[in-house]
Design an enzyme around this catalytic site. Structure first.
Site, PDB file in Angstrom:
ATOM      1  N   GLU A 102     -18.801  16.730  94.382  1.00 33.00           N
ATOM      2  CA  GLU A 102     -19.194  18.057  94.843  1.00 33.00           C
ATOM      3  C   GLU A 102     -20.703  18.154  94.652  1.00 33.00           C
ATOM      4  O   GLU A 102     -21.251  17.654  93.661  1.00 33.00           O
ATOM      5  CB  GLU A 102     -18.472  19.153  94.067  1.00 33.00           C
ATOM      6  CG  GLU A 102     -16.958  19.118  94.193  1.00 33.00           C
ATOM      7  CD  GLU A 102     -16.465  19.203  95.628  1.00 33.00           C
ATOM      8  OE1 GLU A 102     -17.146  19.854  96.454  1.00 33.00           O
ATOM      9  OE2 GLU A 102     -15.408  18.618  95.929  1.00 33.00           O
ATOM     10  N   HIS A 117     -11.529  21.232  97.405  1.00 34.21           N
ATOM     11  CA  HIS A 117     -12.978  21.150  97.249  1.00 34.21           C
ATOM     12  C   HIS A 117     -13.394  21.074  95.781  1.00 34.21           C
ATOM     13  O   HIS A 117     -14.491  21.511  95.424  1.00 34.21           O
ATOM     14  CB  HIS A 117     -13.684  22.325  97.938  1.00 34.21           C
ATOM     15  CG  HIS A 117     -13.530  22.317  99.422  1.00 34.21           C
ATOM     16  ND1 HIS A 117     -14.123  21.367 100.236  1.00 34.21           N
ATOM     17  CD2 HIS A 117     -12.818  23.130 100.240  1.00 34.21           C
ATOM     18  CE1 HIS A 117     -13.800  21.608 101.483  1.00 34.21           C
ATOM     19  NE2 HIS A 117     -13.009  22.670 101.528  1.00 34.21           N
ATOM     20  N   ASP A 129     -14.707  11.287  94.497  1.00 34.18           N
ATOM     21  CA  ASP A 129     -15.118  12.439  95.296  1.00 34.18           C
ATOM     22  C   ASP A 129     -16.218  13.165  94.536  1.00 34.18           C
ATOM     23  O   ASP A 129     -16.182  13.250  93.300  1.00 34.18           O
ATOM     24  CB  ASP A 129     -13.946  13.387  95.547  1.00 34.18           C
ATOM     25  CG  ASP A 129     -14.338  14.518  96.481  1.00 34.18           C
ATOM     26  OD1 ASP A 129     -14.363  14.294  97.706  1.00 34.18           O
ATOM     27  OD2 ASP A 129     -14.654  15.614  95.984  1.00 34.18           O
ATOM     28  N   ASP A 153      -9.526  16.458  94.913  1.00 35.45           N
ATOM     29  CA  ASP A 153      -9.746  15.759  96.180  1.00 35.45           C
ATOM     30  C   ASP A 153      -9.573  14.254  96.021  1.00 35.45           C
ATOM     31  O   ASP A 153      -9.052  13.576  96.921  1.00 35.45           O
ATOM     32  CB  ASP A 153     -11.140  16.079  96.716  1.00 35.45           C
ATOM     33  CG  ASP A 153     -11.237  17.508  97.261  1.00 35.45           C
ATOM     34  OD1 ASP A 153     -10.270  18.271  97.057  1.00 35.45           O
ATOM     35  OD2 ASP A 153     -12.267  17.855  97.848  1.00 35.45           O
TER      36      ASP A 153
END
Length: 553
Positions: free
Chosen positions: A27, A166, A25, A171
């Site tokens: 960001e 998030h 994942d 995540d």
């Protein structure tokens, strides 16, 4: 082949219990992979339901993080202060991934950022198999069961041990639990391999189901496979280190290529050629495609012709050529070129560099004679030995274009210069290999050898594949090499200048010969590649940097 046998799912690919998966994942500062940057990478490596390791790092986006992104993720400019840049973080992450398949929720988003950043950092990356838990969840969890397929919704529905927030690692951990829940649902339906899982949201075609039996007895060995029609004509050719695994994927939903799906209804049998090594298989594939020209293989593979830029003998200047010829008369050629459309720009570039700006345009209608012998000698040196005169000319033009703000013109000129360097280097490698009557080399084998390890021997005659064999470790390779020296004698009769007509084959052999741990066992004649640095792209950057320093050449 034997009577039609129903294939088991275990025959069709990598069992899920053995597959290594990295759930990732990201960001980011936004949603555009071309304009935004990664701020955090989180990943979990799993196999057979067991967590093997985790990866997490902040990434310095080298730009302010928008306030709304900071409020959503909790990642602020202070959070990433002192974090590694993507140029440092991405190689570390790719090392963590290794040969594993990637898993992500809405994988298109994460993979688009990883691909864009790899390209921007000039990091070579062959994308591995990818599983998208969003696409799989839409198949497994219907709307009467969940209100939507957001990660937070799915994590709560399956009782994930971690709630997504998030943040990259949280995540990724939640996605692991969602993935395992999906596998539990799809397992009873027959999805027991990585390939099955990747194709679970698709469906096989009726032709794939009808022709599935053709792959029943394909062996798990390196080699070449040919799909044949009712008359025995070749429809499609491919190669693999494991023929069984590769061929059987054609009859699963993972196969989506239109050319293959259109071919399968006409296929009536599959012919396989066992090969000692993948190198032999790759060469055999090229030769079959060149000879049979299967309608479903890639177009344009015509090794008998290519595009070259040739400097003729005597006073003859530069011109386009379709065939490479002997250079003993003082001629020279570079290529094969990526397209016939670059021949004229390359001719103008080299002529301008030697004769002065505008000379290339004046000669654009034809090769024309070279009035001064010195001009011809300089062109030949730029093609065969030393690119500095051309690079200095290009660097000066680039500097003028950059200073004038003509960045698109500068980019086009830089691309042309790199095409020249690649063509000269390609010709140099082919020229050197074609000149060797016989070369037998050995390197540590990546294939199974009696005793567990050993050497792969390769015999090359004038750039053509002559033979290969595997030698167990702690065994004298010379008897095997002498045996190889007696094979492929007819290949010498097909030798051509610069491997004309088989340059793709020669380049497969060159990549093998340039690999790690290669040793020469027997040779006739000397095989010596020109210095790699002579036609390397970084030297253009060096010459350009000198112009900025005001030192010229």
């Amino acid at each position: 082949m034997s009577a039609r046998r129903q294939l088991s799912f275990d025959d069709l690919g990598t069992p899920l219990v053995e597959a290594t998966l990295v759930v990732v994942d990201l960001e980011t500062t936004g949603t555009d992979p071309r304009a935004d940057a990664i701020t955090e990478i989180g990943a979990v490596k799993v196999r057979g339901g067991e967590v093997l390791g985790e990866f997490r790092t902040f990434v310095d986006p080298e730009r302010p993080i928008p306030a709304y992104i900071a409020s959503l993720t909790g990642i602020t400019d202070a959070s990433v202060a002192g974090a590694p840049s993507i140029r440092a973080a991405l190689p570390m992450f790719l090392d963590f991934v290794g040969d594993a398949a990637l898993v992500a929720h809405n994988a298109r988003f994460d993979l688009s950022f990883l691909s864009a950043q790899a390209a921007a950092c000039e990091i070579g990356w062959t994308r591995p198999p990818v599983l998208d838990t969003l696409a799989l969840a839409r198949t497994v969890f219907r709307r009467d069961e969940v209100r939507d397929h957001k990660l937070s919704t799915l994590a709560a529905h399956v009782g994930a041990s971690v709630s997504p927030d998030h943040r990259a690692l949280s995540d990724a951990r939640a996605t692991v639990d969602v993935l395992h829940a999906i596998i539990e649902r799809l397992g009873p339906a027959g999805a027991s391999t990585l390939e099955d899982l990747g194709a679970a949201h698709r469906r096989v075609t009726p032709a794939q189901l009808r022709k599935k039996h053709l792959a029943a007895d394909v062996p798990p060995v390196p080699g070449v496979y040919q799909f044949l029609d009712a008359d025995g004509a070749v429809l499609y050719v491919g190669t693999s280190r494991n023929l069984r695994t590769r061929v059987r994927t054609y009859f699963t939903a993972a196969e989506t290529r239109r050319k293959v799906l259109d071919m399968l209804p006409r296929a009536e049998s599959i012919h396989v050629i066992d090969c000692a090594t993948p190198t032999e298989a790759a060469v055999r594939e090229l030769r079959i495609i060149a000879r049979e020209k299967p309608p479903s293989n890639r177009h344009g593979l015509r090794p008998e012709t290519a595009n070259w830029l040739r400097l003729g003998s005597g006073t003859e200047g530069l011109r386009a050529a379709r065939l490479a010829r002997c250079e003993t008369d003082g001629s020279a050629q570079i290529g094969p070129l990526p397209s016939r459309h670059v021949v004229e720009p390359l001719r103008a570039l080299l002529t301008d560099a030697v004769l002065g700006r505008g000379a290339g345009l004046e000669r654009s209608a034809g090769a024309g004679p070279l009035a001064e012998p010195g001009h011809r000698a300089r062109l030949r040196r730029a093609m065969l030995e030393d690119p500095r005169e051309v690079l200095d000319h290009v660097a000066a033009r680039l500097r003028a274009q950059v200073d004038a703000g003509r960045y698109e013109d500068a980019a086009a000129l830089q691309d042309l210069a790199r095409t020249y360097l690649a063509a000269a280097r390609r010709a140099a490698r082919l020229r050197a290999l074609a000149a060797v009557p016989l070369l037998i080399a050995a390197r540590p084998s990546t294939e199974a050898v009696i005793g567990g390890s050993g050497w792969e021997l390769l015999a090359v005659r004038h750039g053509r594949f002559s033979g290969t064999t595997l030698v167990p470790a702690r065994t004298d390779p010379l008897p095997f090499a002498r045996s190889l020296a007696m094979t492929g004698l007819g290949e010498a009769e097909l030798a051509a200048p610069l491997c004309q007509g088989y340059h793709q084959e020669a380049e497969i052999l060159l990549r093998w010969l340039e690999g790690e741990g290669v040793r020469t066992v027997l040779s006739e004649g000397a095989w010596q590649l020109p210095a790699r640095a002579r036609f390397e792209a970084e030297h253009l950057a060096e010459r350009f940097a000198l112009t900025a320093a005001g030192r010229g050449a």
